[in-house]
Every structure is written in C-alpha cells, then in structure tokens.
Design a protein around this motif. Structure first.
Motif: not given
Length: 357
Positions: A206-227
């Motif tokens: 799950e942590k790897d998924t969050l990091l991958s999404t962050l690098f792909e999109q350039g940013q990740l909000t708190r609400h997006q991560a929680l969802a």
C-alpha cells in the motif's frame, strides 16, 4: 491529475483552464461536452457550477461508505447522491437563486467546499442534516434519518456560508439542537485522523502504491490518499435506534423561533454598539485633529476640480458631525462661515455644502 487525465479533460473543453488540481471554464452560449457528474466521479473531489439565471450546483465527492445509507434515504429536490463502488457524490442544487451572484462570490464559496468535505469525511455530517431540514420546511412527511449527537449550536464558517447560500431555515437548525438536548440520540463517531497510526497500519504494498501515485501525478492530497487506502465502509452495517422525524422536531419549532429571534436581536445590539463605538472614536479623532482637517479641506477646494470639491465636501461634513458629537456646533458654524467666505466664488463647491448648516 496526471498528464493523461488533463489531456482527456482538454477534449471536454478547449477553452478551460486546466491544472494538476483544477478545471475551470466559463460558457456564454454553449456548454460542457460531458456530464458533470461523470467528470466529478472520475477526476475531482469538489466542484461548483452556477449560471446567470440562478441555477447553482455544489459537488462533494466522498469515499464509498463515508455516509451511511440510513442518512441518504430521504428524497429532496435540492439534494442528490450518486454512488459508485469507490465514491459517494453529493450534489446540492438550487434551481433559482434570486440574489446577485458573481465570480467573486463563486470563488469564495468554492473555498468553503474543501472544509465542508473535510467535516463529512471526519464523521461530522451536519451538512446532510441541513438538507433534511430544508426539505422538511416544505414537506412534513419527510423520511426519517438517524438522530445523532452533532453540535448544531456552534456552526463553522463553512456551514454558515452554506446555510446562507442554500437558505437553510435557521429556526429548524435551532430546533434540532433543542431536540438533541432533550431526546436520546446516538453519539457521533467523529475523530481527527491519527496519521502515525494510519501510516503504521499500511502494508508495504500500500505504501508503494501511494508513492507510485505520487510520482506519477506529481502530488497527492490527504483525502486522495485516505480514499485509496480505505479498505471497507466506515459505516458498514451501522444500526440505529433513535430517529429524527417531523413529529420529533415539530414540538420544538416555536421555542426555537423565539430563541433565534432573541439571539439575533442580541447579536444586532452588540453589532450596533460596536459600530457606535467605532464611529465615536473616528469623530473624536477628527475633532482632535480639526485644524488639520480644515486645512486639508481648503487644500482640496483650491484644486478647483470636481474631485477636489468632493473631497472638501466630505471633509467638511465629517467636521460638522464631529463638532456636533462634541457639542461644539457654534465653533463649527463660525469656522464654516469663514470657509464659505473664502470660497464664495466656487459655486460647484457651495452647492455640495448646502446641507452642512
């Protein structure tokens, strides 16, 4: 949004302003080439639409299961919910808004949507109760909803702005607060996120998924991560014993209206007292600096132009009020006659000062 999402949105509108976090467009004669509900479910957390003829729609997207089904069972023309496997999309609608509403108003209200969404995600569902109360105001056979112990006596700035725009009946809100003081109800399960505990409960995948999404999109909000990491409905299989119905709240309406009128009268008295004190301070300052104010008025008159005469007139009217406030009107009359004598040839100025005495 990543580059692919922004490119997809560009096909919806060629004139829109699109960034990694927003999509904004104005139309005069045409419209979007897509359904707003579908765009919200796919790309955005909050949205706002308004038209010159008075239609307003506010959108708030929540992770699936944020709100229990029992809270969404009532029907209302102004409140709709679109659900998917991942999301609950709340739509708050006004068919006709009769007051003036422009881009500046829209920008201010749009900023409030973030706070309203945050409240809902954290378990503070007062916004939905607002819509139930609004529907109840013209439908005394409205479906029941759970009676949950939320604070309806102290409203956030965001909730106050929503209540003003959507014309939520404040007397009914006050009545609901009275109901909760008198009737048994369920405790609210709202609690701020404990980030450390949340992070420690994530798996490495799950942590790897969050990091991958962050690098792909350039940013990740708190609400997006929680969802993204939400494993199940927070309100799954919730059962309720206490319910809010028209019959439960109706006996408290008259008392609530009386209390609201009293509170509004007290608030108005405080507001007027503050304004009076501020005005008296201004007049005292003008009186204490009266010599400089007379000189300033003459300097403006000597400019011999409309703006100068307007400024001189404004200064003299303020001086008149300040002298009156200090009970020194005779002194003002003497100085004013001298001022008139000096500027006797300036007819446009004298016309502006005709009501000073």
């Amino acid at each position: 949004m990543d580059a692919k999402a922004r490119q997809s949105l560009r096909t919806v509108s060629s004139r829109a302003e699109i960034s990694a976090t927003s999509f904004q467009v104005y139309y005069t004669y045409s419209d979007l080439k897509a359904e707003p509900t579908e765009l919200m479910l796919k790309y955005f957390d909050i949205g706002f639409y308004y038209a010159d003829w008075g239609t307003i729609d506010a959108y708030i997207k929540l992770p699936a299961g944020t709100l229990p089904d029992a809270l969404l069972g009532f029907s209302s023309d102004g409140f709709h919910v679109h659900e998917s496997k991942e999301w609950q999309l709340l739509i708050f609608s006004l068919e006709e808004y009769y007051e003036y509403f422009d881009d500046e108003h829209a920008d201010v209200f749009f900023q409030h949507l973030t706070g309203l969404r945050s409240e809902l995600i954290q378990g503070n569902w007062r916004l939905v109760y607002f819509m139930w109360l609004k529907a109840l105001d013209c439908n005394d056979e409205l479906e029941e909803i759970p009676l949950i112990q939320f604070d309806f006596e102290h409203l956030s700035e965001e909730l106050q702005a929503f209540a003003a725009l959507y014309d939520i009946p404040l007397a009914w809100v006050k009545a609901l607060a009275l109901v909760l003081n008198e009737q048994p109800s369920h405790q609210a399960k709202q609690a701020p996120l404990q980030f450390d505990a949340w992070l420690n409960n994530l798996t490495e995948v799950e942590k790897d998924t969050l990091l991958s999404t962050l690098f792909e999109q350039g940013q990740l909000t708190r609400h997006q991560a929680l969802a993204m990491m939400r494993k199940e409905s927070a309100n799954k299989d919730e059962t309720y014993q206490y319910w809010l119905t028209p019959d439960v709240i109706s006996p408290f309406i008259e008392q609530a209206q009386s209390l609201l009128q009293q509170e509004q009268a007290e608030a108005l008295a405080i507001k007027l007292a503050i304004e009076k004190a501020e005005k008296e301070k201004v007049l005292t300052d003008i009186y204490n600096q009266r010599e400089r104010c007379w000189q300033q008025a003459q300097e403006q008159a000597d400019r011999t132009c409309a703006s100068g005469y307007d400024a001189a007139s404004r200064d003299l009217h303020q001086l008149n009020e300040a002298y009156n406030f200090k009970g020194d009107i005779t002194a003002f009359e003497q100085r004013f006659k001298r001022f008139i004598a000096i500027n006797n040839s300036r007819k446009a100025l004298l016309k502006r000062l005709s009501d000073c005495l």
